[in-house]
Design a protein around this motif. Sequence first.
Motif: not given
Length: 123
Positions: A32-36, A98-99, A108-112
Amino acid sequence: QVELEESGGAVRQAGDSLALTCLVSGGVVSSYGIGWFRQAPGKERNFVAYIGRIPGKRVYADSVKGRFTISRDNAGNTVSLQMNNLKPEDTAVYYCAADPNGGSRYGMNYNTWGQGTQVIVSS
């Protein structure tokens, strides 16, 4: 189903450092790509940083560039956000997300999403 849990939020003074951790369960963090992201009281949620699936892919918001560092621990299935030289304007609830498509600046691209962890920086 992947789940995320943030930890490490605390009260700090301006100039201090703090590390946040995002624990990924039910999935492999490197998939996943993980974002903050962060949300201050009364304000919209804003992008902070993300780490992509591609090794070395890290993107930061201008407001944290040079102060925050995002990193991934594949063995621990975690993503960390090291925050240095904290400022009062860093006060917010911090969320990791998580994307499955590799990460981006756009929530909006992250679903979790995790539940968030509070960071308070006093002047």
